[in-house]
Write a protein that holds these residues in place. Structure first.
Motif, short mmCIF file in Angstrom:
data_model
loop_
_atom_site.label_atom_id
_atom_site.label_comp_id
_atom_site.label_asym_id
_atom_site.label_seq_id
_atom_site.Cartn_x
_atom_site.Cartn_y
_atom_site.Cartn_z
N GLU A 153 0.84 -1.21 0.00
CA GLU A 153 0.00 0.00 0.00
C GLU A 153 0.87 1.25 0.00
N TRP A 154 1.92 1.24 0.83
CA TRP A 154 2.79 2.42 0.95
C TRP A 154 3.52 2.68 -0.37
N LYS A 176 1.17 4.11 -3.03
CA LYS A 176 0.91 5.54 -2.82
C LYS A 176 2.07 6.40 -3.33
#
Length: 136
Positions: A92-93, A96
Motif C-alpha cells: 500500500e505504501w 501511494k
C-alpha cells in the motif's frame, strides 16, 4: 538567548515524550526506506499474537512523520510471553508513492520472552528487499 532556551525546552519535551511512550508501551516499530534513506511515514502496521495455530489481532497503527509507531501494543496492556507478528503493509505504501514492489506486505514474527520490558522492531525496506532486527 531566549530562542536557545526555547530550543532546549523543546528538545527536552520531545525526549520526555518519547521516553514515556517507550516506557509505558512494550512495543514500538520504525520503518526506514533504504531507497532514499528517509523514514517511511504512513505505513499501516498490524500486530497479532499467536494463540495455538491462529493469529489474533491485537492492534494496528500508522507510522508517523519519523516512520515510527512508538506505542503499537494495546494501551495499558502487558505483553505476555509468546509469539507475535507485526505485519507492515508495504505494498500500500509503495503504491501511494508510485513505486512497484515485490513485497505487498512484510510479516515479522518474533518471540517475547519477558527478558526485556520493551521490544522495538525496525524495518529497513526497499522495493525489492528488506531487513529487520531486534532493536532497543
Amino acid at each position: 538567548m531566549t530562542s536557545i532556551k526555547t530550543l532546549f525546552a523543546g528538545l527536552f519535551l520531545n525526549v520526555a515524550c518519547l521516553t514515556s511512550a517507550f516506557a509505558a508501551n512494550p512495543l514500538s516499530v520504525h520503518v526506514l526506506n533504504l531507497q532514499d534513506g528517509l523514514p517511511s511515514a504512513g505505513v499501516t502496521v498490524l500486530l497479532e499474537k499467536q494463540e495455538g495455530n491462529q493469529w489474533v489481532r491485537l492492534s494496528d497503527g500508522v507510522t508517523n512523520d519519523q516512520g515510527r509507531i512508538p506505542a503499537l501494543y494495546p494501551k495499558d496492556g502487558t505483553m505476555e510471553k509468546g509469539n507475535y507478528r507485526v505485519t507492515f503493509k508495504t505494498g500500500e505504501w509503495f503504491e501511494k508513492h508510485h513505486t512497484p514492489t515485490f513485497f505487498p506486505e512484510i510479516p515479522v514474527i518474533f518471540k517475547a520472552d519477558g527478558s526485556v520490558p520493551h521490544y522495538h522492531i525496525p524495518l529497513l525496506v526497499s522495493p525489492y528487499g528488506f531487513s529487520s532486527y531486534r532493536g532497543n
